[in-house]
Design an enzyme around this catalytic site. Structure first.
Site, PDB file in Angstrom:
ATOM      1  CB  ALA A   2      -0.950  -0.001   1.194  1.00 51.79           C
ATOM      2  CB  THR A   3       4.178   2.132   1.423  1.00 56.14           C
ATOM      3  OG1 THR A   3       3.829   2.038   2.802  1.00 56.14           O
ATOM      4  CG2 THR A   3       5.192   3.252   1.238  1.00 56.14           C
ATOM      5  CG  ASN A  20      -2.928   3.601  10.565  1.00 55.28           C
ATOM      6  OD1 ASN A  20      -3.421   4.611  10.060  1.00 55.28           O
ATOM      7  ND2 ASN A  20      -1.770   3.625  11.200  1.00 55.28           N
ATOM      8  CD  GLN A  52      -5.166  -1.128   9.047  1.00 52.13           C
ATOM      9  OE1 GLN A  52      -5.746  -2.103   9.524  1.00 52.13           O
ATOM     10  NE2 GLN A  52      -3.850  -0.988   9.135  1.00 52.13           N
ATOM     11  CB  SER A  70      -1.049  -3.787   2.102  1.00 55.61           C
ATOM     12  OG  SER A  70       0.282  -4.222   2.139  1.00 55.61           O
ATOM     13  CG  HIS A  91       1.309  -6.840   5.427  1.00 57.36           C
ATOM     14  ND1 HIS A  91       1.355  -6.425   6.736  1.00 57.36           N
ATOM     15  CD2 HIS A  91       1.546  -5.750   4.679  1.00 57.36           C
ATOM     16  CE1 HIS A  91       1.628  -5.129   6.782  1.00 57.36           C
ATOM     17  NE2 HIS A  91       1.747  -4.698   5.543  1.00 57.36           N
ATOM     18  CB  THR A 143      10.835  -9.115 -12.389  1.00 58.41           C
ATOM     19  OG1 THR A 143      11.637  -8.808 -13.529  1.00 58.41           O
ATOM     20  CG2 THR A 143      10.383 -10.564 -12.464  1.00 58.41           C
ATOM     21  CB  CYS A 176       9.632   4.839  17.578  1.00 66.21           C
ATOM     22  SG  CYS A 176      11.238   4.932  18.382  1.00 66.21           S
TER      23      CYS A 176
END
Length: 386
Positions: A74-75, A152, A180, A200, A202, A240, A327
């Site tokens: 997604a990024t 998120n 999400q 995304s 994952h 690829t 962080c």
């Protein structure tokens, strides 16, 4: 999953790989090793999961396979949407919501450095964008509006159809980061009038390293590629593709579509159970965002008077969750999402995000609630004694 490991309640960060997705991937680690862009039998075998991934993603969101660009996640899809739009338009104004993921805010900031004007759409205390403000912010030179489908951190769902209507009336591209929401609740990009949608694998029990960007057929000419190479995917995204990852995405998207209602009902029941248990043990907790109009698998709570990061450190051997913070350079800073909905810095530092889903059991929810309550009470007593 290994039950000797800590209870996993961080499903907004990533979801466990579904066994069906893993099984679909394995042949492409071994005998089916071809390059999917090669014109021979090995390439044709390897191209099959690429086609399957486009088809499965298209079916999941109500699109056609030709409108799906496979990406690294997604990024990348978010960057392609914003930067790709900027490269093809003479308009100089972009709008993004105040609670977008960093993968939208960062390319927006990069565009600002290049001379584009980027404005932020405010949100209300429940995290829903201010539609009246958005209507005022859209200008004749607005190129694109980006509003995520579900947040998120706090899980708030956005009024996509209403945002789309405002954009369509003014000839503005509408992009939504649906990482999400995709696979959790039904999405029909055509019915909603979405021009660009990112997701995304994952986040839907697929592998890391692959995602997709939906580009509506009538918006394709308005998006330029952001990197170049062999001209794969009609020149929109060079490079690829990995058949193994495509196979995992296809399997995950297929299962998400068929099991969506079951997963949603399970997550909703887990959330009700968790919130009830937490309220029994911690009388003063507050739900951040919208309690009723949010992702069923996300619960963000504020436990007044405690430091959520300290609480997670006490829990790390038994429970994996997240604080509402990022962080940066080793410094824990209050979440900009929680600040945008009006929380103070102290309230933000006392906030905890809990995420759950397909593989979470009710027993784990009960154990997690008991652990959080026990450690939070102990932590508050420690603060009181200091």
């Amino acid at each position: 999953m290994d039950r000797s490991a800590p209870i996993y309640l961080d499903y907004q960060a990533t979801t466990p790989l579904d066994p069906e997705a893993r099984a679909a991937m394995l042949p492409f680690l071994e005998e089916r090793f071809g390059n999917p862009h090669s014109e021979h039998v090995f390439g044709w075998e390897a191209a099959e999961p690429v086609d399957n991934a486009r088809r499965a993603v298209a079916e999941l969101i109500g699109a056609s396979p030709g409108e799906i660009i496979l990406t690294g996640g997604a990024t990348e899809a978010n960057n392609l949407s914003l930067i790709g739009a900027a490269r093809r338009t003479e308009r100089r104004h972009f709008l993004v919501s105040a609670i977008e993921h960093k993968s939208v805010l960062a390319p927006a900031a990069a565009l600002a450095e290049q001379g584009f004007e980027v404005e932020t759409i405010p949100v209300m205390s429940d995290g829903v964008i201010d539609l009246e403000c958005l209507a005022r912010l859209i200008r004749p030179d607005t190129a694109l509006v980006s509003v995520m489908a579900a947040n998120n951190e706090i899980g708030t769902l956005q009024p996509l159809a209403e945002v789309s209507g405002l954009c369509a009336d003014r000839g503005v591209l509408f992009h939504t980061d649906a990482a999400q929401l995709a696979g959790k609740q039904p999405i029909d990009v055509a019915a909603l009038g979405i021009d660009l949608l990112s997701l995304s694998a994952h986040k839907i029990y697929g592998p890391k390293g692959i995602g997709a960007l939906y580009i509506a057929s009538n918006a394709r000419s308005q998006i330029a590629p952001i990197f170049y190479g062999g001209g794969q995917q009609d020149g929109m995204r060079a490079g690829t593709l990995a058949p193994m990852l495509c196979a995992g995405l296809a399997a995950a998207a297929e299962k998400a579509l068929t099991q969506q209602a079951v997963d949603e009902a399970h997550a909703k029941a887990l959330k009700t159970r968790l919130l009830n248990r937490l309220r029994e043990g911690l009388l003063d907790i507050q739900v951040n965002g919208s309690e009723g109009h949010s992702l069923s698998g996300c619960l963000n709570i504020c436990i007044p008077g405690i430091d959520a990061h300290g609480l997670l450190m006490m829990l790390q051997a038994e429970l994996a969750a997240s604080v509402g913070s990022a962080c940066n350079a080793g410094l824990i800073e209050p979440s900009y999402v929680l600040a945008a909905i009006g929380l103070s810095a102290d309230e933000a530092r006392a906030s905890l995000r809990l995420g759950f889903g397909r593989f979470t059991s009710f027993d784990e929810i009960d154990q997690a609630a008991a652990l959080i309550c026990e450690k939070a009470v102990r932590l508050s007593h420690t603060y009181a004694a200091e």
